[in-house]
Design an enzyme around this catalytic site. Structure first.
Site, PDB file in Angstrom:
ATOM      1  N   ILE A   1       0.244   9.157   8.973  1.00  0.00           N
ATOM      2  CA  ILE A   1      -0.480   8.394   9.698  1.00  0.00           C
ATOM      3  C   ILE A   1      -0.123   6.806   9.311  1.00  0.00           C
ATOM      4  O   ILE A   1       0.329   6.483   8.288  1.00  0.00           O
ATOM      5  CB  ILE A   1      -1.893   8.478  10.027  1.00  0.00           C
ATOM      6  CG1 ILE A   1      -2.568   8.238   8.702  1.00  0.00           C
ATOM      7  CG2 ILE A   1      -2.306   9.888  10.346  1.00  0.00           C
ATOM      8  CD1 ILE A   1      -4.184   8.151   8.584  1.00  0.00           C
TER       9      ILE A   1
ATOM     10  N   ASP B   1       0.804  -1.188  -0.069  1.00  0.00           N
ATOM     11  CA  ASP B   1       0.182   0.047   0.071  1.00  0.00           C
ATOM     12  C   ASP B   1       0.931   1.242   0.088  1.00  0.00           C
ATOM     13  O   ASP B   1       1.374   1.700   1.167  1.00  0.00           O
ATOM     14  CB  ASP B   1      -0.677   0.153   1.103  1.00  0.00           C
ATOM     15  CG  ASP B   1      -1.899   1.233   1.438  1.00  0.00           C
ATOM     16  OD1 ASP B   1      -1.683   2.208   0.217  1.00  0.00           O
ATOM     17  OD2 ASP B   1      -2.815   1.260   1.919  1.00  0.00           O
TER      18      ASP B   1
ATOM     19  N   GLY C   1      -4.296   1.684   8.292  1.00  0.00           N
ATOM     20  CA  GLY C   1      -5.060   0.688   9.221  1.00  0.00           C
ATOM     21  C   GLY C   1      -4.685  -0.788   9.502  1.00  0.00           C
ATOM     22  O   GLY C   1      -4.738  -1.363  10.143  1.00  0.00           O
TER      23      GLY C   1
ATOM     24  N   HIS D   1       0.861   8.006   4.141  1.00  0.00           N
ATOM     25  CA  HIS D   1       1.711   7.162   5.046  1.00  0.00           C
ATOM     26  C   HIS D   1       3.159   7.666   5.106  1.00  0.00           C
ATOM     27  O   HIS D   1       3.803   7.011   5.688  1.00  0.00           O
ATOM     28  CB  HIS D   1       1.286   5.676   5.166  1.00  0.00           C
ATOM     29  CG  HIS D   1      -0.071   5.258   5.089  1.00  0.00           C
ATOM     30  ND1 HIS D   1      -0.822   5.672   6.064  1.00  0.00           N
ATOM     31  CD2 HIS D   1      -0.771   4.828   4.106  1.00  0.00           C
ATOM     32  CE1 HIS D   1      -2.112   5.092   5.829  1.00  0.00           C
ATOM     33  NE2 HIS D   1      -2.127   4.612   4.593  1.00  0.00           N
TER      34      HIS D   1
HETATM   35  C1  LIG Z   1      -8.924   2.877  -3.953  1.00  0.00           C
HETATM   36  C2  LIG Z   1      -8.723   3.485  -2.515  1.00  0.00           C
HETATM   37  C3  LIG Z   1      -8.639   2.462  -1.542  1.00  0.00           C
HETATM   38  C4  LIG Z   1      -8.205   3.112  -0.351  1.00  0.00           C
HETATM   39  C5  LIG Z   1      -7.993   1.999   0.774  1.00  0.00           C
HETATM   40  C6  LIG Z   1      -7.478   2.428   1.978  1.00  0.00           C
HETATM   41  C7  LIG Z   1      -5.929   2.867   1.856  1.00  0.00           C
HETATM   42  C8  LIG Z   1      -5.112   2.869   3.387  1.00  0.00           C
HETATM   43  O1  LIG Z   1      -3.955   3.378   3.041  1.00  0.00           O
HETATM   44  C9  LIG Z   1      -5.918   4.120   3.936  1.00  0.00           C
HETATM   45  C10 LIG Z   1      -5.469   4.306   5.487  1.00  0.00           C
HETATM   46  O2  LIG Z   1      -5.033   3.166   5.909  1.00  0.00           O
HETATM   47  S1  LIG Z   1      -6.067   5.319   6.598  1.00  0.00           S
HETATM   48  C11 LIG Z   1      -5.479   4.629   8.137  1.00  0.00           C
HETATM   49  C12 LIG Z   1      -6.513   3.937   8.830  1.00  0.00           C
HETATM   50  N1  LIG Z   1      -7.625   4.762   9.165  1.00  0.00           N
HETATM   51  C13 LIG Z   1      -7.930   5.566   9.876  1.00  0.00           C
HETATM   52  O3  LIG Z   1      -6.876   6.113  10.680  1.00  0.00           O
HETATM   53  C14 LIG Z   1      -9.380   6.078  10.318  1.00  0.00           C
HETATM   54  C15 LIG Z   1      -9.589   6.248  11.497  1.00  0.00           C
HETATM   55  N2  LIG Z   1     -10.902   6.772  12.021  1.00  0.00           N
HETATM   56  C16 LIG Z   1     -11.341   8.004  11.841  1.00  0.00           C
HETATM   57  O4  LIG Z   1     -10.499   8.907  11.838  1.00  0.00           O
HETATM   58  C17 LIG Z   1     -12.750   8.321  12.076  1.00  0.00           C
HETATM   59  O5  LIG Z   1     -13.461   7.423  12.506  1.00  0.00           O
HETATM   60  C18 LIG Z   1     -13.520   9.059  10.843  1.00  0.00           C
HETATM   61  C19 LIG Z   1     -12.439  10.346  10.501  1.00  0.00           C
HETATM   62  C20 LIG Z   1     -13.257   8.018   9.769  1.00  0.00           C
HETATM   63  C21 LIG Z   1     -14.921   9.469  10.904  1.00  0.00           C
HETATM   64  O6  LIG Z   1     -14.855  10.124  12.213  1.00  0.00           O
HETATM   65  P1  LIG Z   1     -16.462  10.723  12.585  1.00  0.00           P
HETATM   66  O7  LIG Z   1     -15.969  11.769  13.379  1.00  0.00           O
HETATM   67  O8  LIG Z   1     -16.933   9.248  13.214  1.00  0.00           O
HETATM   68  O9  LIG Z   1     -17.032  10.969  11.383  1.00  0.00           O
HETATM   69  P2  LIG Z   1     -18.264  11.654  11.245  1.00  0.00           P
HETATM   70  O10 LIG Z   1     -18.170  12.607   9.984  1.00  0.00           O
HETATM   71  O11 LIG Z   1     -18.982  12.087  12.339  1.00  0.00           O
HETATM   72  O12 LIG Z   1     -19.308  10.231  10.730  1.00  0.00           O
HETATM   73  C22 LIG Z   1     -20.023  10.207   9.994  1.00  0.00           C
HETATM   74  C23 LIG Z   1     -20.663   8.775   9.798  1.00  0.00           C
HETATM   75  O13 LIG Z   1     -19.699   7.942   9.318  1.00  0.00           O
HETATM   76  C24 LIG Z   1     -19.552   6.601  10.232  1.00  0.00           C
HETATM   77  N3  LIG Z   1     -18.321   6.139  10.259  1.00  0.00           N
HETATM   78  C25 LIG Z   1     -17.539   7.004  11.075  1.00  0.00           C
HETATM   79  N4  LIG Z   1     -16.221   6.220  11.355  1.00  0.00           N
HETATM   80  C26 LIG Z   1     -16.457   5.249  10.416  1.00  0.00           C
HETATM   81  C27 LIG Z   1     -15.385   4.115  10.048  1.00  0.00           C
HETATM   82  N5  LIG Z   1     -14.239   4.132  10.724  1.00  0.00           N
HETATM   83  N6  LIG Z   1     -15.900   3.124   9.281  1.00  0.00           N
HETATM   84  C28 LIG Z   1     -17.284   3.411   8.751  1.00  0.00           C
HETATM   85  N7  LIG Z   1     -18.109   4.268   9.130  1.00  0.00           N
HETATM   86  C29 LIG Z   1     -17.783   4.948   9.935  1.00  0.00           C
HETATM   87  C30 LIG Z   1     -20.288   7.293  11.527  1.00  0.00           C
HETATM   88  O14 LIG Z   1     -20.929   6.240  12.079  1.00  0.00           O
HETATM   89  C31 LIG Z   1     -21.323   8.373  10.895  1.00  0.00           C
HETATM   90  O15 LIG Z   1     -22.379   7.491  10.407  1.00  0.00           O
HETATM   91  P3  LIG Z   1     -23.876   7.927  11.411  1.00  0.00           P
HETATM   92  O16 LIG Z   1     -24.031   9.496  11.251  1.00  0.00           O
HETATM   93  O17 LIG Z   1     -24.767   7.426  10.533  1.00  0.00           O
HETATM   94  O18 LIG Z   1     -23.765   7.371  12.660  1.00  0.00           O
END
Ligand SMILES: CCCCCCC[C@@H](O)CC(=O)SCCNC(=O)CCNC(=O)[C@H](O)C(C)(C)COP(=O)(O)OP(=O)(O)OC[C@H]1O[C@@H](n2cnc3c(N)ncnc32)[C@H](O)[C@@H]1OP(=O)(O)O
Length: 284
Positions: free
Chosen positions: A206, A186, A209, A191
């Site tokens: 960061i 990835d 994941g 990252h």
């Molecule tokens: C082609 C491309 C392919 C790519 C593949 C991936 C490539 C990788 O390199 C990428 C990575 O590895 S990124 C690193 C790992 N991930 C992270 O660090 C994200 C961590 N999570 C966050 O920061 C927050 O949850 C965040 C920011 C995600 C959400 O924060 P909130 O403040 O909860 O956001 P909000 O806007 O209030 O939420 C809105 C609705 O979304 C739902 N939700 C929140 N987090 C979720 C999550 N992690 N997964 C699924 N759904 C999620 C909430 O429930 C909310 O929905 P509802 O209003 O209906 O309750």
């Protein structure tokens, strides 16, 4: 705004891999093996080498790097939201594998809020026997408002027990953890590149994941499988906050036979980084 037609029509390239000793060791190092004072020689030494089951998460993937650009997505706005992995047969050293990914359901959290994209991934042997089934959710920040269903289908988030954990383990990450992990496939600049991280609102790049999930998988192997990775056959969780390379990740578990619930946090910041975790330690 999310271009649904483009996304649904997008054919994600299939990919082949070999689970050889060098890549198994590189993967283990990428998820932090060898940093903690626990015995993990079998993950990093060719003699009696064992494969971490979470390595299925990086095998047979197209790497995603060109894909986001082809879809018109910006890397700073894509976060990994959820991941599940279920192994149907062991991942073996020397094995040839091929992977397939399909875009599944898409949810719309409203204008200014995220869109959620679910992708299903299958890892197979050359004769098409399924090794692993995976589901992942990508959070496309700010891409909501296109008029889709609000929620992805499936079970509600797993509630964690309201009692102290049965066991826990703190595992360190190295300051260069993401630089190492990205070599497993990835190459997302989020990252490694300070500018991309800044565009995403982060002080510095960061951790992936799936690197955190691999590290937590190691913790589960130690806490529940007597150090034998072959017993961990399923793992799933939501990524609730980013981890920064160099931080310690604490895994807390609640065990009921072969079923395990878990949560991961960064104790220095008192932040839960993976929640609703479920795992199976039944072996095959
Ligand atoms: C082609 C491309 C392919 C790519 C593949 C991936 C490539 C990788 O390199 C990428 C990575 O590895 S990124 C690193 C790992 N991930 C992270 O660090 C994200 C961590 N999570 C966050 O920061 C927050 O949850 C965040 C920011 C995600 C959400 O924060 P909130 O403040 O909860 O956001 P909000 O806007 O209030 O939420 C809105 C609705 O979304 C739902 N939700 C929140 N987090 C979720 C999550 N992690 N997964 C699924 N759904 C999620 C909430 O429930 C909310 O929905 P509802 O209003 O209906 O309750």
């Amino acid at each position: 705004m999310l271009n649904l037609d483009r996304l649904r029509d997008f054919a994600i390239p299939a990919a082949e891999d070999i689970c050889d000793p060098r890549s198994a060791i590189l993967y283990a190092l990428g998820v932090g093996a060898g940093l903690a004072p626990i015995d993990e020689q079998h993950l990093v030494f060719e003699r009696d080498l064992a494969v971490l089951p979470t390595m299925a998460l990086v095998l047979g993937t197209p790497g995603f790097w060109p894909m986001a650009a082809e879809l018109g997505w910006d890397w700073p706005n894509i976060l990994h939201g959820e991941q599940s992995l279920r192994l149907l047969r062991p991942l073996e050293l020397g094995q040839l594998v091929h992977g397939r990914i399909e875009i599944g359901d898409i949810a719309d959290k409203g204008p200014g809020k995220p869109a959620l994209v679910r992708a299903k991934r299958t890892l197979m042997t050359p004769t098409d026997l399924v090794i692993a089934e995976m589901e992942e959710t990508w959070v496309l920040r700010g891409a909501g408002g296109f008029g889709g269903p609000r929620d992805l289908p499936g079970a509600a988030a797993t509630a964690m027990p309201d009692e102290p954990a049965h066991a826990m383990l703190d595992l360190p990450t190295a300051i260069n953890q993401a630089l190492l992990y990205r070599l497993t496939g990835d190459r997302n600049p989020l990252h490694v590149d300070a500018g991309t991280a800044a565009s995403a609102g982060f002080d510095r790049p960061i951790l992936h994941g799936l690197a955190t999930m691999g590290l937590v998988g190691r913790a589960l192997v130690h806490l529940c499988c007597d150090g034998n990775p072959a017993f961990l056959t399923a793992i799933s969780a939501r990524f609730t906050a980013p981890v920064w390379p160099g931080e310690t990740v604490r895994t807390e578990i609640w065990r009921d036979g072969v079923d395990v619930l878990f949560r991961a946090s960064v104790p220095e910041r008192c932040v839960v980084v993976m929640d609703g975790g479920q795992a199976c330690v039944a072996g095959f």
